[in-house]
Design a protein around this motif. Structure first.
Motif, PDB file in Angstrom:
ATOM      1  N   PHE A  13       0.824  -1.214   0.000  1.00 29.60           N
ATOM      2  CA  PHE A  13       0.000   0.000   0.000  1.00 29.60           C
ATOM      3  C   PHE A  13       0.852   1.256   0.000  1.00 29.60           C
ATOM      4  N   THR A  14       1.687   1.369  -0.980  1.00 36.32           N
ATOM      5  CA  THR A  14       2.443   2.610  -1.137  1.00 36.32           C
ATOM      6  C   THR A  14       1.537   3.611  -1.827  1.00 36.32           C
ATOM      7  N   TRP A  15       1.963   4.839  -1.829  1.00 32.29           N
ATOM      8  CA  TRP A  15       1.205   5.911  -2.486  1.00 32.29           C
ATOM      9  C   TRP A  15       0.891   5.569  -3.941  1.00 32.29           C
ATOM     10  N   TYR A  16       1.888   5.152  -4.671  1.00 30.68           N
ATOM     11  CA  TYR A  16       1.694   4.917  -6.108  1.00 30.68           C
ATOM     12  C   TYR A  16       0.830   3.697  -6.379  1.00 30.68           C
ATOM     13  N   ASN A  17       1.038   2.639  -5.577  1.00 32.12           N
ATOM     14  CA  ASN A  17       0.193   1.453  -5.775  1.00 32.12           C
ATOM     15  C   ASN A  17      -1.268   1.765  -5.477  1.00 32.12           C
ATOM     16  N   THR A  18      -1.478   2.540  -4.417  1.00 27.80           N
ATOM     17  CA  THR A  18      -2.857   2.890  -4.068  1.00 27.80           C
ATOM     18  C   THR A  18      -3.511   3.703  -5.174  1.00 27.80           C
ATOM     19  N   ILE A  19      -2.777   4.675  -5.680  1.00 26.54           N
ATOM     20  CA  ILE A  19      -3.296   5.492  -6.787  1.00 26.54           C
ATOM     21  C   ILE A  19      -3.616   4.619  -7.994  1.00 26.54           C
TER      22      ILE A  19
END
Lengths: 229, 246
Positions: A13-19
């Protein structure tokens, strides 16, 4: 297994994966809403055309019945490939999203027109007679008399269909459209555990469809209490 | 000049199966013509033709000197602007309350001013004894009340010719009279009416003329006395005898 998932979560759940996931969710939502929205409009138009009278409109009616009967019977995945190869065959460049959208519209138009038609036919013939005898045109009859009564019959199956279609859009992943299922698969391929990626995917599908179901139920209740029978 | 004139008119729901054949009928202004006859003799179908719900296969219909073209929208609109029908099953709009049922066509279709339509509707509902039911929905009313709303709704269209299609047939016996009383009031006002009814006492009382129908034809027409007391056609004699006995 639990340990592995717990271990993966911060990396997943990193920023980019979430986006990336949220964008995919947006694509799924857009496919469903635009597809079913246009399908409702076109479906209504088909019902209107099907109710024409007289020999002059016979070809129109035949075309509409043929369209509805054919496209209700084709699996969505098959239609996706038909649209893909047809557009390619004519040398038209359409994005995968566009192709998925076209396929959804084609099928949802056929389905929704049947749902609307069934709703209209549930309204007693004598309501049409009374309106016609009082000089109501077809549009006025639908607007003032038939639609207010038919809503109640149309909404439950229509919303059930919309919710079902949220799930069916997953098939567009087969073609490479970056919607929810496809993105989950991508993460899975990158080495994240299937439980985590598809579990997230499942949760997001639920988040999409549950409010839609609730909205449908609320609409039903409101229309039902406005005294239609 | 008759108010309504029908000549050699035939009609069918399916091709080749005539429900009406060779109908000749004249209704003078202010006349109350009753159609009697056994079930399936075409009485209700004739009313459906007159109000333009069923285009005839052949024959002529002239209203107030103007021939009706059943395949021309404007002609049909004109016809329906002159006639109003009250159905056996009332056919009130289920999604509208009493007031809206009465006012919707005058305001939305005829585009008349809402205030004057409403005032007229109030008077009409008062006249049929439903002045206190403006806000009720059809499913909250008895059959007799619904039918009286339907009569008020028809009158709100200010028709020249009022068609009543077995308006009491769907009602419980104790509700029949409240509807017939409403019609009696109208009968006294000189409106042209064509009435299909099985209430022979009522037919005899209000009609200026009676037409006996059987198997899609008009067998005999005459004054109520002629039809009920001295019927000339065998079919009429049988029917009248059976009805009066029953």
């Amino acid at each position: 297994m639990i340990e592995r998932i717990v271990d993966e979560i911060p990396r997943f759940f990193t920023w980019y994966n979430t986006i990336f996931f949220l964008q995919a969710m947006g694509v799924t939502l857009a496919l469903t809403l635009i597809g079913c929205g246009l399908g409702s409009i076109f479906g209504f138009a088909l019902v209107y055309g099907r109710q024409t009278r007289g020999r002059l409109f016979t070809p129109v009616r035949v075309l509409i019945v043929g369209y509805v009967e054919i496209f209700r019977r084709i699996p969505f995945l098959v239609l996706l490939f038909i649209v893909l190869f047809t557009t390619e065959g004519f040398g038209v460049r359409v994005s995968f999203f566009g192709i998925a959208l076209i396929a959804i519209c084609v099928i949802s138009t056929a389905y929704i027109s049947e749902i609307i038609r069934a709703g209209f036919e549930a309204i007693h013939r004598n309501q049409w007679d009374a309106a016609e005898a009082m000089n109501f045109g077809r549009v006025a009859t639908l607007r003032y008399v038939i639609m207010p009564q038919a809503w109640k019959v149309i909404l439950p199956p229509a919303f059930a269909y919309f919710v079902m279609f949220i799930k069916d859009t997953a098939l567009a992943s087969q073609m490479g459209v970056l919607e929810l299922t496809r993105v989950a698969k991508i993460f899975n391929d990158r080495g994240y555990s299937a439980f985590l990626t598809f579990g997230t995917c499942l949760l997001l599908y639920f988040i999409l469809s549950y409010p839609l179901t609730r909205f449908g139920q609320r609409l039903e209740r409101r229309l039902a209490s406005s005294r239609n029978r | 000049m008759p108010h309504l004139e029908i000549a050699d008119l035939s009609a069918s729901y399916e091709k080749g199966v005539d429900v009406l054949s060779g109908i000749d009928l004249q209704v003078e202004r202010g006349e109350i013509l009753s159609l009697i006859g056994p079930s399936g003799s075409g009485k209700s179908t004739l009313l459906r033709v007159i109000v333009g719900l069923l285009p005839p296969d052949s024959g002529r219909m002239v209203v107030d000197g103007t021939p009706v073209n059943f395949h021309d929208k404007r002609s049909l609109r004109d016809l329906r602007g002159r006639c109003a029908i009250v159905f056996q099953q009332y056919n009130l709009f289920q999604n509208m309350n009493v007031m809206r049922n009465v006012t919707i066509a005058p305001t939305k279709i005829k585009k008349r001013a809402a205030a004057s339509v409403r005032a007229e509707a109030e008077a009409l509902l008062e006249k049929v004894g439903l002045g206190d039911k403006h806000d009720a929905y059809p499913d909250e009313l008895s059959g007799g009340q619904q039918q009286r709303v339907a009569i008020a709704r028809a009158l709100a269209l200010k028709p020249e010719i009022l068609l009543l299609d077995e308006v009491t047939s769907a009602l419980d016996p104790e509700l029949v009279n409240e509807v017939l009383d409403a019609v009696r009031v109208l009968a006294g006002e000189g409106m042209t009416m064509v009435v299909v009814s099985h209430e022979m006492g009522f037919v005899r009382e209000v009609s200026t003329r009676v037409a006996m129908m059987d198997e899609g034809r008009i067998v005999e027409t005459g004054t109520p006395e002629e039809i009920f007391d001295r019927p000339s056609a065998g079919r009429t004699r049988d029917f009248v005898a059976k009805i009066l006995r029953g």
